[in-house]
Design an enzyme around this catalytic site. Structure first.
Site, short mmCIF file in Angstrom:
data_model
loop_
_atom_site.label_atom_id
_atom_site.label_comp_id
_atom_site.label_asym_id
_atom_site.label_seq_id
_atom_site.Cartn_x
_atom_site.Cartn_y
_atom_site.Cartn_z
CB SER A 157 -10.75 -42.00 -40.71
OG SER A 157 -10.19 -42.38 -41.72
CE1 TYR A 170 -5.63 -41.76 -38.37
CE2 TYR A 170 -6.61 -43.02 -40.33
CZ TYR A 170 -6.45 -41.85 -39.49
OH TYR A 170 -7.12 -40.67 -40.05
N1 LIG Z 1 -5.99 -35.59 -44.29
C1 LIG Z 1 -6.64 -37.08 -44.38
O1 LIG Z 1 -6.59 -37.53 -45.78
C2 LIG Z 1 -7.55 -37.51 -43.62
C3 LIG Z 1 -8.19 -38.43 -43.79
C4 LIG Z 1 -9.30 -39.20 -42.90
C5 LIG Z 1 -9.22 -38.51 -41.62
N2 LIG Z 1 -8.35 -37.45 -41.38
C6 LIG Z 1 -8.30 -36.86 -40.02
O2 LIG Z 1 -8.55 -35.49 -40.00
C7 LIG Z 1 -7.91 -34.88 -38.74
C8 LIG Z 1 -6.59 -34.03 -39.33
O3 LIG Z 1 -5.70 -34.60 -40.23
P1 LIG Z 1 -4.88 -33.93 -41.08
O4 LIG Z 1 -4.61 -34.57 -42.30
O5 LIG Z 1 -5.34 -32.51 -41.18
O6 LIG Z 1 -3.53 -33.90 -39.96
P2 LIG Z 1 -2.30 -33.07 -39.80
O7 LIG Z 1 -2.14 -32.01 -41.04
O8 LIG Z 1 -1.05 -33.78 -39.60
O9 LIG Z 1 -2.63 -32.23 -38.48
C9 LIG Z 1 -2.70 -32.76 -37.24
C10 LIG Z 1 -2.87 -32.03 -35.97
O10 LIG Z 1 -2.90 -32.64 -35.01
C11 LIG Z 1 -2.08 -32.21 -34.11
N3 LIG Z 1 -1.39 -32.90 -33.24
C12 LIG Z 1 -0.82 -34.03 -33.53
N4 LIG Z 1 -0.29 -34.87 -32.53
C13 LIG Z 1 -0.78 -34.03 -31.49
C14 LIG Z 1 -0.50 -34.26 -30.06
N5 LIG Z 1 0.10 -35.18 -29.38
N6 LIG Z 1 -1.00 -33.11 -29.14
C15 LIG Z 1 -1.75 -32.12 -29.70
N7 LIG Z 1 -1.98 -31.99 -31.07
C16 LIG Z 1 -1.38 -32.96 -31.95
C17 LIG Z 1 -1.08 -31.60 -34.96
O11 LIG Z 1 -0.39 -30.33 -34.13
P3 LIG Z 1 1.00 -29.94 -34.25
O12 LIG Z 1 1.00 -28.58 -34.96
O13 LIG Z 1 1.60 -29.74 -32.75
O14 LIG Z 1 1.88 -30.89 -34.98
C18 LIG Z 1 -1.88 -30.85 -36.15
O15 LIG Z 1 -2.49 -29.44 -35.90
C19 LIG Z 1 -7.17 -36.44 -38.21
O16 LIG Z 1 -8.20 -36.53 -37.02
C20 LIG Z 1 -7.04 -37.52 -39.07
O17 LIG Z 1 -7.21 -38.65 -38.73
C21 LIG Z 1 -7.55 -36.98 -42.26
#
Ligand SMILES: NC(=O)c1ccc[n+]([C@@H]2O[C@H](COP(=O)([O-])OP(=O)(O)OC[C@H]3O[C@@H](n4cnc5c(N)ncnc54)[C@H](OP(=O)(O)O)[C@@H]3O)[C@@H](O)[C@H]2O)c1
Length: 262
Positions: A157, A170
């Site tokens: 990130s 985070y």
């Molecule tokens: N979206 C943004 O703005 C943004 C910005 C910078 C970086 N990121 C990074 O991009 C990545 C994805 O983010 P996103 O926004 O797409 O998040 P998201 O929609 O909340 O998806 C998170 C995923 O992680 C899984 N997960 C969470 N806790 C878990 C656990 N204990 N065991 C197994 N799986 C787990 C969830 O699975 P479940 O279906 O089981 O909940 C879900 O598939 C992350 O690493 C985040 O830090 C995102």
């Protein structure tokens, strides 16, 4: 070369370029939602055999179902990455050969002051965002070494690069993932394994639509003045996983509209 041979060869080259991950098996963690889901769908469209990971079989199976639209190959795999390391290791070792590991799953800690963070949040953040990628990579790298090739992509990130209040915990987990990326790249390059990270800024996905206004507001500080999209991150992941990125090792690539540049 005859005209027919030349036409045939250029068609094969075009197919290879549009399906750069053919023959590769990819584990995408957290592929039931958001960026991970977009990466899983893009990998399947690029020819990979995708292991769609999440905690919930129904959610993972729904993503597998969508890969059939591009005639992709995928199957659902589940484990709680916050479980103890032995459980996560057993899960990884039971998957068979994995050529591409995308450490995408993360616990997204609510933005709150460092004085309010709970012990449970500290342990969940370090467990899912840092310890699990270490255990998964440790379990899958021996097979990659045996085959003489592999790719690891860590989803970091831009908050792991620049400070952002109140997201210290985070950001610390993402900074740790960036540090692992650099050290693993150094350790594994000679074995034919490439390790890189993608550092998104605020990113709109299919699953965080309700937060769009907040993401747009944060993105106003970036040169591009808009959030990224999950598809943009997914296309970068396909490139990093494929042969065109053969000389890219240990890079932390921001995809944040220039946010960390200013
Ligand atoms: N979206 C943004 O703005 C943004 C910005 C910078 C970086 N990121 C990074 O991009 C990545 C994805 O983010 P996103 O926004 O797409 O998040 P998201 O929609 O909340 O998806 C998170 C995923 O992680 C899984 N997960 C969470 N806790 C878990 C656990 N204990 N065991 C197994 N799986 C787990 C969830 O699975 P479940 O279906 O089981 O909940 C879900 O598939 C992350 O690493 C985040 O830090 C995102």
């Amino acid at each position: 070369m005859s005209r027919q041979d030349w036409t045939h060869q250029s068609r094969l080259e075009r197919e290879a370029r549009s399906m750069p991950l053919t023959g590769k098996t990819a584990l995408v963690t957290g592929a039931t939602s958001g960026i991970g889901k977009a990466i899983a769908l893009a990998f399947a469209a690029a020819g990979a055999d995708v292991l769609v990971h999440g905690r919930d079989t129904a959610r993972a199976s729904a993503v597998v179902e969508r890969t059939t639209a591009t005639e992709g190959k995928a199957r659902a795999v589940t484990v709680d990455l916050g479980a103890d390391p032995a459980t996560v290791r057993d899960f990884a070792e039971g998957l068979g050969a994995v050529d591409i590991l995308v450490n995408n799953a993360a616990t997204l800690i609510p933005a709150q002051s460092m004085t309010e963070v709970t012990d449970q949040q500290i342990s969940a953040a370090l467990g899912v965002n840092v310890a699990a990628p270490i255990v998964l990579a440790g379990a899958l790298v021996p097979g990659m070494k045996e085959r003489g090739n592999g790719v690891i992509i860590n989803i970091g990130s831009n908050t792991g690069i620049k400070g952002m209040a109140p997201a210290g915990l985070y950001g610390a987990t993402k900074g740790a993932l960036h540090a692992l990326t650099r050290s693993w790249a150094d350790e594994l390059a000679s074995a034919g394994i490439r390790v890189n990270a993608i550092a998104p800024g605020p990113t709109v996905t299919e699953d965080n639509i309700g937060y769009e206004e907040a993401l747009i507001a944060i993105a106003q500080a970036s040169p591009d003045r808009r959030p990224g999209t999950a598809d943009e991150v997914a296309r970068l992941a396909v490139f990093l996983a494929g042969p065109d990125a053969a000389h890219i090792h240990g890079a932390i690539i921001p995809i944040d509209g220039g946010s960390i540049a200013v």
